[in-house]
Design an enzyme around this catalytic site. Structure first.
Site, PDB file in Angstrom:
ATOM      1  N   GLY A   1      15.454  51.732  56.811  1.00  0.00           N
ATOM      2  CA  GLY A   1      15.250  53.137  57.186  1.00  0.00           C
ATOM      3  C   GLY A   1      13.922  53.310  57.929  1.00  0.00           C
ATOM      4  O   GLY A   1      13.861  53.931  58.992  1.00  0.00           O
ATOM      5  N   HIS A   2      12.857  52.726  57.373  1.00  0.00           N
ATOM      6  CA  HIS A   2      11.553  52.819  58.044  1.00  0.00           C
ATOM      7  C   HIS A   2      11.600  52.094  59.386  1.00  0.00           C
ATOM      8  O   HIS A   2      11.055  52.569  60.387  1.00  0.00           O
ATOM      9  CB  HIS A   2      10.462  52.137  57.208  1.00  0.00           C
ATOM     10  CG  HIS A   2      10.211  52.745  55.874  1.00  0.00           C
ATOM     11  ND1 HIS A   2      10.538  52.114  54.692  1.00  0.00           N
ATOM     12  CD2 HIS A   2       9.659  53.931  55.530  1.00  0.00           C
ATOM     13  CE1 HIS A   2      10.170  52.879  53.671  1.00  0.00           C
ATOM     14  NE2 HIS A   2       9.654  53.992  54.145  1.00  0.00           N
TER      15      HIS A   2
ATOM     16  N   GLN B   1       0.207  62.822  46.226  1.00  0.00           N
ATOM     17  CA  GLN B   1       1.569  63.369  46.192  1.00  0.00           C
ATOM     18  C   GLN B   1       2.369  62.934  44.970  1.00  0.00           C
ATOM     19  O   GLN B   1       3.547  63.275  44.861  1.00  0.00           O
ATOM     20  CB  GLN B   1       2.302  63.057  47.494  1.00  0.00           C
ATOM     21  CG  GLN B   1       2.676  61.604  47.703  1.00  0.00           C
ATOM     22  CD  GLN B   1       3.254  61.392  49.081  1.00  0.00           C
ATOM     23  OE1 GLN B   1       2.524  61.331  50.063  1.00  0.00           O
ATOM     24  NE2 GLN B   1       4.578  61.274  49.187  1.00  0.00           N
TER      25      GLN B   1
ATOM     26  N   GLU C   1      15.425  61.936  57.396  1.00  0.00           N
ATOM     27  CA  GLU C   1      16.076  63.136  56.823  1.00  0.00           C
ATOM     28  C   GLU C   1      16.406  62.968  55.344  1.00  0.00           C
ATOM     29  O   GLU C   1      16.808  63.931  54.700  1.00  0.00           O
ATOM     30  CB  GLU C   1      17.368  63.465  57.589  1.00  0.00           C
ATOM     31  CG  GLU C   1      17.100  64.165  58.899  1.00  0.00           C
ATOM     32  CD  GLU C   1      18.332  64.829  59.473  1.00  0.00           C
ATOM     33  OE1 GLU C   1      19.448  64.552  58.982  1.00  0.00           O
ATOM     34  OE2 GLU C   1      18.170  65.597  60.433  1.00  0.00           O
TER      35      GLU C   1
ATOM     36  N   ASP D   1      14.407  62.707  53.036  1.00  0.00           N
ATOM     37  CA  ASP D   1      13.499  63.685  52.418  1.00  0.00           C
ATOM     38  C   ASP D   1      13.503  64.937  53.292  1.00  0.00           C
ATOM     39  O   ASP D   1      12.517  65.254  53.959  1.00  0.00           O
ATOM     40  CB  ASP D   1      12.103  63.073  52.296  1.00  0.00           C
ATOM     41  CG  ASP D   1      12.117  61.880  51.364  1.00  0.00           C
ATOM     42  OD1 ASP D   1      12.429  62.051  50.182  1.00  0.00           O
ATOM     43  OD2 ASP D   1      11.857  60.760  51.840  1.00  0.00           O
TER      44      ASP D   1
ATOM     45  N   GLN E   1      10.907  67.624  52.649  1.00  0.00           N
ATOM     46  CA  GLN E   1       9.606  67.143  53.140  1.00  0.00           C
ATOM     47  C   GLN E   1       9.513  67.309  54.659  1.00  0.00           C
ATOM     48  O   GLN E   1       8.493  67.743  55.197  1.00  0.00           O
ATOM     49  CB  GLN E   1       9.418  65.672  52.759  1.00  0.00           C
ATOM     50  CG  GLN E   1       8.277  64.991  53.497  1.00  0.00           C
ATOM     51  CD  GLN E   1       8.022  63.583  53.045  1.00  0.00           C
ATOM     52  OE1 GLN E   1       7.434  63.352  52.008  1.00  0.00           O
ATOM     53  NE2 GLN E   1       8.451  62.601  53.830  1.00  0.00           N
TER      54      GLN E   1
ATOM     55  N   ARG F   1      12.547  52.905  46.270  1.00  0.00           N
ATOM     56  CA  ARG F   1      12.815  52.910  44.823  1.00  0.00           C
ATOM     57  C   ARG F   1      14.071  52.119  44.464  1.00  0.00           C
ATOM     58  O   ARG F   1      14.240  51.730  43.307  1.00  0.00           O
ATOM     59  CB  ARG F   1      12.987  54.338  44.317  1.00  0.00           C
ATOM     60  CG  ARG F   1      11.720  55.149  44.407  1.00  0.00           C
ATOM     61  CD  ARG F   1      12.024  56.590  44.149  1.00  0.00           C
ATOM     62  NE  ARG F   1      10.867  57.420  44.426  1.00  0.00           N
ATOM     63  CZ  ARG F   1      10.315  58.257  43.562  1.00  0.00           C
ATOM     64  NH1 ARG F   1      10.813  58.384  42.373  1.00  0.00           N
ATOM     65  NH2 ARG F   1       9.274  58.972  43.894  1.00  0.00           N
TER      66      ARG F   1
HETATM   67  O1  PAF Z   1       7.979  59.970  52.957  1.00  0.00           O
HETATM   68  C1  PAF Z   1       6.969  59.282  52.704  1.00  0.00           C
HETATM   69  O2  PAF Z   1       6.977  58.049  52.688  1.00  0.00           O
HETATM   70  C2  PAF Z   1       5.664  59.993  52.391  1.00  0.00           C
HETATM   71  O3  PAF Z   1       5.888  61.171  51.694  1.00  0.00           O
HETATM   72  C3  PAF Z   1       4.782  60.239  53.626  1.00  0.00           C
HETATM   73  C4  PAF Z   1       5.450  61.183  54.610  1.00  0.00           C
HETATM   74  C5  PAF Z   1       4.467  58.923  54.309  1.00  0.00           C
HETATM   75  C6  PAF Z   1       3.468  60.874  53.210  1.00  0.00           C
HETATM   76  O4  PAF Z   1       2.778  60.061  52.311  1.00  0.00           O
END
Ligand code: PAF
Length: 285
Positions: free
Chosen positions: A42-43, A67, A154, A156, A159, A193
């Site tokens: 995903g990243h 966070q 998406e 998150d 977020q 996770r």
């Molecule tokens: O989605 C994440 O990995 C984190 O919440 C982010 C946007 C890098 C902020 O720490």
């Protein structure tokens, strides 16, 4: 870290700002992919998209303590830094920004944001302080780098909406690019996770996406509340549902009648083997 010949690994905002300044003086465009490491496909898709759309790409790896509303979650967060670097070098990422928390937040004052409804429902309600922490880190990254584009998944979705809100409120001249959730073959949304799940739990977790699809396929049959009840009952057979909500994806108002919205989206969090899994799906066909 000398093995990374093509990619620079920078630890301080000062160093990253200097490189960014030299790139901008040459007219290069910059894409930023903020992450907390433990990188997965995903990243990497965010990184690939940034590489295509910009001259230079920076990926930040920073497990942001602000966070995490529970210390045990922070302690359990997977650390695969060396592997992350190898993945990023292979993709052709230009810079990895991996700061230390203390230096990163040195001299940074608190923000007092009112996110409106976005800041009170679902993730905001269940993880108090989480979005304040996300906004703090993203704001600092934006101030240090001020990329043309920044990429977020998406998965998150709430977020992503918070970050769009931050961009508008702070008037950052940055395009926020939301990218589709990347899923395993069984439909489970990829997440750092997932590394903590057994093979059995991975099979069970596939029910999350199946349930979201069940909702999408049954919008014409059930009203929103009945659909939510079905979804929770289905998921609770094998997982523990923290919440399941259908809201308008722009206003985040809960949908009571389908006529109230043109963009209903289902949001879910379940717990499985002590792991908190999050997902969402647009209910438009
Ligand atoms: O989605 C994440 O990995 C984190 O919440 C982010 C946007 C890098 C902020 O720490």
């Amino acid at each position: 870290m000398d093995q990374y010949k093509l990619m620079e690994i920078l630890k301080t905002k000062g160093k990253v700002k200097a490189v960014v300044q030299s790139w901008k003086s040459k007219g290069y465009t910059i894409g930023l992919v903020p992450t907390m490491g433990a990188l997965h496909e995903g990243h990497l898709q965010l990184v690939r998209r940034s590489l295509i759309e910009n001259d230079k790409t920076i990926c930040s790896i920073f497990v942001n303590p602000l966070q995490f509303n529970k210390k045990e979650d922070l302690d359990k967060y997977p650390d695969t830094f060396e592997q992350d670097l190898q993945f990023l070098e292979k993709e052709g990422c230009d810079i990895v920004f991996a700061p230390e928390a203390e230096a990163f937040y040195e001299g940074v004052g608190a923000n007092y944001y009112d996110f409106g409804l976005l800041g009170t429902v679902m993730e905001a309600q269940h993880r108090p302080g989480h979005f304040e922490g996300v906004a703090a880190v993203v704001k600092e990254l934006f101030l240090a780098i001020m990329p043309q584009k920044a990429y977020f998944g998406e998965k998150d979705f709430q977020q992503l909406s918070i970050i769009k809100w931050l961009r508008t409120t702070e008037q950052f001249p940055i395009e926020i690019v939301g990218c589709d959730t990347v899923r395993s073959g069984r439909g489970l949304a990829l997440s750092s996770r997932n590394l903590r799940l057994t093979e059995k739990a991975l099979l069970t977790a596939a029910e999350i996406y199946a349930t979201l699809n069940f909702c999408r396929n049954n919008v014409v049959i059930f009203d929103p509340q009945t659909l939510v009840e079905h979804a929770i009952a289905k998921l609770n057979q094998n997982c523990e549902v923290e919440y399941f909500e259908i809201v308008d994806e722009e206003t985040f108002e809960r949908v009571e009648e389908w006529e109230e919205t043109t963009c209903p989206r289902a949001f879910v969090v379940v717990h499985l083997e002590g792991v908190r899994l999050i997902d969402n799906l647009s209910l438009n066909p």
